[in-house]
Design a protein around this motif. Sequence first.
Motif, PDB file in Angstrom:
ATOM      1  N   ILE A  35      36.159  31.881  31.920  1.00  8.24           N
ATOM      2  CA  ILE A  35      37.237  32.117  32.886  1.00  8.24           C
ATOM      3  C   ILE A  35      36.705  32.886  34.085  1.00  8.24           C
ATOM      4  CG2 ILE A  35      39.362  33.432  33.271  1.00  8.24           C
ATOM      5  CD1 ILE A  35      40.316  32.470  30.537  1.00  8.24           C
ATOM      6  N   VAL A  36      35.863  33.885  33.846  1.00 12.29           N
ATOM      7  CA  VAL A  36      35.240  34.634  34.949  1.00 12.29           C
ATOM      8  C   VAL A  36      34.420  33.695  35.818  1.00 12.29           C
ATOM      9  CG1 VAL A  36      33.494  36.376  35.519  1.00 12.29           C
ATOM     10  CG2 VAL A  36      35.195  36.858  33.769  1.00 12.29           C
ATOM     11  N   PHE A  37      33.624  32.834  35.189  1.00 20.97           N
ATOM     12  CA  PHE A  37      32.783  31.905  35.927  1.00 20.97           C
ATOM     13  C   PHE A  37      33.622  30.939  36.763  1.00 20.97           C
ATOM     14  CE2 PHE A  37      30.114  27.892  35.722  1.00 20.97           C
ATOM     15  CZ  PHE A  37      29.271  28.265  36.753  1.00 20.97           C
ATOM     16  N   ARG A  38      34.635  30.355  36.147  1.00 21.21           N
ATOM     17  CA  ARG A  38      35.472  29.385  36.867  1.00 21.21           C
ATOM     18  C   ARG A  38      36.264  30.058  37.985  1.00 21.21           C
ATOM     19  NH1 ARG A  38      39.159  24.604  34.249  1.00 21.21           N
ATOM     20  NH2 ARG A  38      39.859  23.748  36.224  1.00 21.21           N
ATOM     21  N   TYR A  39      36.843  31.210  37.699  1.00 16.20           N
ATOM     22  CA  TYR A  39      37.599  31.940  38.716  1.00 16.20           C
ATOM     23  C   TYR A  39      36.681  32.317  39.881  1.00 16.20           C
ATOM     24  CZ  TYR A  39      41.006  35.223  40.671  1.00 16.20           C
ATOM     25  OH  TYR A  39      41.893  35.860  41.499  1.00 16.20           O
ATOM     26  N   SER A  40      35.463  32.725  39.569  1.00 18.12           N
ATOM     27  CA  SER A  40      34.503  33.095  40.621  1.00 18.12           C
ATOM     28  C   SER A  40      34.153  31.902  41.498  1.00 18.12           C
ATOM     29  CB  SER A  40      33.229  33.675  40.004  1.00 18.12           C
ATOM     30  OG  SER A  40      33.519  34.832  39.278  1.00 18.12           O
ATOM     31  N   THR A  71      37.133  31.108  43.598  1.00 21.49           N
ATOM     32  CA  THR A  71      37.317  32.153  44.602  1.00 21.49           C
ATOM     33  C   THR A  71      36.329  31.995  45.747  1.00 21.49           C
ATOM     34  OG1 THR A  71      38.191  33.709  42.978  1.00 21.49           O
ATOM     35  CG2 THR A  71      37.283  34.644  44.991  1.00 21.49           C
ATOM     36  N   LEU A  72      35.066  31.798  45.428  1.00 18.64           N
ATOM     37  CA  LEU A  72      34.060  31.645  46.495  1.00 18.64           C
ATOM     38  C   LEU A  72      34.359  30.443  47.383  1.00 18.64           C
ATOM     39  CD1 LEU A  72      30.795  32.513  44.544  1.00 18.64           C
ATOM     40  CD2 LEU A  72      31.935  33.881  46.311  1.00 18.64           C
ATOM     41  N   LEU A  73      34.725  29.336  46.780  1.00 21.34           N
ATOM     42  CA  LEU A  73      35.053  28.147  47.572  1.00 21.34           C
ATOM     43  C   LEU A  73      36.329  28.364  48.391  1.00 21.34           C
ATOM     44  CD1 LEU A  73      34.167  25.463  44.896  1.00 21.34           C
ATOM     45  CD2 LEU A  73      32.915  25.926  47.009  1.00 21.34           C
ATOM     46  N   SER A  74      37.315  29.026  47.799  1.00 23.74           N
ATOM     47  CA  SER A  74      38.565  29.309  48.518  1.00 23.74           C
ATOM     48  C   SER A  74      38.319  30.270  49.684  1.00 23.74           C
ATOM     49  CB  SER A  74      39.600  29.911  47.569  1.00 23.74           C
ATOM     50  OG  SER A  74      39.933  28.992  46.567  1.00 23.74           O
ATOM     51  N   LEU A  75      37.496  31.280  49.448  1.00 23.93           N
ATOM     52  CA  LEU A  75      37.165  32.215  50.532  1.00 23.93           C
ATOM     53  C   LEU A  75      36.405  31.493  51.649  1.00 23.93           C
ATOM     54  CD1 LEU A  75      36.168  35.404  48.524  1.00 23.93           C
ATOM     55  CD2 LEU A  75      38.235  35.064  49.898  1.00 23.93           C
ATOM     56  N   GLY A  76      35.574  30.541  51.271  1.00 25.94           N
ATOM     57  CA  GLY A  76      34.878  29.734  52.270  1.00 25.94           C
ATOM     58  C   GLY A  76      35.852  28.951  53.135  1.00 25.94           C
ATOM     59  N   ILE A  77      36.876  28.400  52.512  1.00 24.97           N
ATOM     60  CA  ILE A  77      37.895  27.665  53.263  1.00 24.97           C
ATOM     61  C   ILE A  77      38.665  28.618  54.177  1.00 24.97           C
ATOM     62  CG2 ILE A  77      40.078  26.393  53.053  1.00 24.97           C
ATOM     63  CD1 ILE A  77      38.869  25.099  50.505  1.00 24.97           C
ATOM     64  N   ILE A  78      39.067  29.754  53.647  1.00 26.88           N
ATOM     65  CA  ILE A  78      39.819  30.727  54.447  1.00 26.88           C
ATOM     66  C   ILE A  78      38.997  31.175  55.643  1.00 26.88           C
ATOM     67  CG2 ILE A  78      40.727  33.094  54.436  1.00 26.88           C
ATOM     68  CD1 ILE A  78      41.664  32.506  51.523  1.00 26.88           C
TER      69      ILE A  78
END
Length: 150
Positions: free
Chosen positions: A62-67, A70-77
């Motif tokens: 879950i930590v790995f998937r959430y990370s 998150t990184l991809l979402s932050l890249g989009i933002i």
Amino acid sequence: MIKKLFNNKKSIFFIILFLFGLVSIRIFERKLFYDPFLHFFRTEYENQELPVFDGFKLFLNIVFRYSLNTLLSLGIIFSVFKEKVLLVFSSWLYLVFFIVLTMIFFGLLFFSEKPDYWMLFYVRRFLIQPLFLLLFLPAFFYQKLKNKEC
């Protein structure tokens, strides 16, 4: 703002690349991550017992998937808004939500005699899917528009 975004081909390229990453995570989730609840929640689970699971392995995945999400979402933002302050703010939000949701998820799993499956399903969904991106983007757009009006 949207016109500026479409004029910047580099930003569009990165947004598409990050979206492709998010879609790939979803498509290959069975191969990439340990999650005994994937099959469980696709069945008639209301009257079934929870599947047997390895709590530590589940937590790490879950930590790995959430990370990754998150990184991809932050890249989009960042590609959309190009503001470091917004990126830092979003990062803190992701971290706080992760801590709170993880505590709720594992609290339900380990400390409930018979956990509320709907609650477990939706908390898990927020941990493994990039739903916060769907919430943050419109909120940040609205905030930008609101600030321009003032």
